[in-house]
Design an enzyme around this catalytic site. Sequence first.
Site, PDB file in Angstrom:
ATOM      1  N   HIS B 132      43.564  28.895  53.293  1.00  0.00           N
ATOM      2  CA  HIS B 132      44.693  30.001  52.887  1.00  0.00           C
ATOM      3  C   HIS B 132      43.782  31.185  53.430  1.00  0.00           C
ATOM      4  O   HIS B 132      42.643  31.425  53.304  1.00  0.00           O
ATOM      5  CB  HIS B 132      44.595  29.865  51.400  1.00  0.00           C
ATOM      6  CG  HIS B 132      45.436  30.947  50.689  1.00  0.00           C
ATOM      7  ND1 HIS B 132      45.215  31.876  50.518  1.00  0.00           N
ATOM      8  CD2 HIS B 132      46.784  30.511  50.312  1.00  0.00           C
ATOM      9  CE1 HIS B 132      46.384  32.724  49.979  1.00  0.00           C
ATOM     10  NE2 HIS B 132      47.461  31.759  49.644  1.00  0.00           N
ATOM     11  N   ASP B 209      37.370  25.876  47.671  1.00  0.00           N
ATOM     12  CA  ASP B 209      38.581  26.383  47.029  1.00  0.00           C
ATOM     13  C   ASP B 209      39.501  25.511  46.463  1.00  0.00           C
ATOM     14  O   ASP B 209      40.024  24.788  47.246  1.00  0.00           O
ATOM     15  CB  ASP B 209      39.424  27.203  48.471  1.00  0.00           C
ATOM     16  CG  ASP B 209      40.750  27.633  47.982  1.00  0.00           C
ATOM     17  OD1 ASP B 209      41.239  27.305  46.880  1.00  0.00           O
ATOM     18  OD2 ASP B 209      41.401  28.131  48.833  1.00  0.00           O
TER      19      ASP B 209
END
Lengths: 149, 413
Positions: B132, B209
């Site tokens: 991301h 993440d």
Amino acid sequence: MAINEIQEEIISEFEVLQDDRESTIFYIMELGEKLPSMDEKDKIDINLIKGCQSKVWLITKIYDNNVYFRADSNTEITKGLISLLIRVFSGQDADDIMNANLFFIEKIGMHQMIGSQRSNGFASMIKQMKLFALTYRELNKHKKFNAHS
Amino acid sequence: MEDPVIQYSTRFDVQAIRSIFPLLDQEVNGYPLAYFDNAATTQKPVSVIEALHDYYTGYNSNIHRGIHALAEKATEAYEQTRLAIQEFINAPEKEEIIFTRGTTEGINLIASTYGKKFLKQHDEVIITGMEHHSNIVPWQMICDETGAVLKIVPVSVTGELEMDELENMISDNTKIVSVVFVSNTLGTINPVKEIIKKAHDAGAIVVLDAAQAMQHLDVDVRDLNCDFLAFSGHKMYGPTGVGVLYGKRKHLEAMPPYQGGGEMISEVTFEKTTYNDIPYKFEAGTPNIADVVALKEAVYFISNLGKQTIRTHEATLLAMATEGLKEIDTVKIYADHHHKVSVISFNIENMHPFDAGMLLDAKGIAVRTGHHCTQPLMARYGIEGTVRASFAVYNTLEEVDRLIKAVSRIATR
């Protein structure tokens, strides 16, 4: 045909769709498909309209003191939306474009249908077209002034 | 607050689950809402909503240092969430749990503190091609500042990491490996345990993440042995604006503070400030108390239901969607493999994902369209975006059936 007459025509065409969301989107996509594609050489960053989520290229030409537009997009719906604007504005007088009140947008329930993000993009298209008209008019004034002096 | 229907149910009853998510019971464009945008944010159970309401109507007060009853109650509720999160991820110590605004802030915090202190010229930071933007940009920024080099593990055509490439990339120069646990765009579950082992062998630390992992997978930081783990509350049935950063004590203590202000200090004079201990060193200013308090209810919701139960149901939804969409000739699915959470990314031939998304919305079906904040991944596939349907525990097979039929209709118009 004058800008307002074209707008009335669009409103009556959309009335047939009776506010059915899916039919309306399909109809706009059909309009997009019918809009002639732009030359690939014109699909360059400098012709992109800023503020649109999808890519929209817009170019303009002047014939007989009227402003003509050509546009393209990478999404059919956006292409359909700009085809409506082209139908209303292309071939019109610069002053008429600048002063136009686009009442058809509200009448066909555009904002509710396309949502706020696409509405912002749509507003950017209108702004860019009016800006082209303004630029042309100012340039023209300047030319006339130079010709007289 | 525990919902009795959920707690004592031995059989999975999706309607019982749906009954505690008030938002789901509505029509959109004349159709019952089918909410498939769960990877962007999940809806909230009534226990989370009530916790927010109870906080503001009952004991809103600034936490820590308050001597009055409300401040005590608010402080206790806030710290209870820290304990709940510690248990949720099996962290050794509660001080290793830092509250943030979300995953993005967690990663930025690490990059700007740990990264700034420990990265130097020619050091290497490894990320992957399916990150991301929030696990790309903070590292680009700190690499620019320190002269460190950012390296990217490529993604295979099937949407998985090229592990051989990763192995070749890790070296003595590698200082940080920051990897997405589960891809938000593809749903791919990365072999993070293996990555952590390899990175540690080379002396590098690992940041995970975990924004898309917490709501589906069992996440045990001791078992994983990750150095940092960042996630958001709102993707796991909790409130927006709150997230968690887990970090090993030794790292957190070695790191300089992120922001200066109240709460993070031990003593301030105009000559010198000494900093508070962890976790408060990283929680400057009045935190997002209400949302932290309510986050605990989201943890209880997931824990009471059990991640295995959640996964089993979501896997059924994903399998049905995958099979159904595969049968449509003009649909292309990205990352059609089995190491996935309940996310399906696809495109319809000759149709921009925005247009497909709008047509699905016209039928009351909410999906996400576009690049999903993973533009490099889109570039890898040579596309501008995808249509992404992401399923949560409250979605039904009937809803998935509606999705398949709606896509089929659009694709064959």
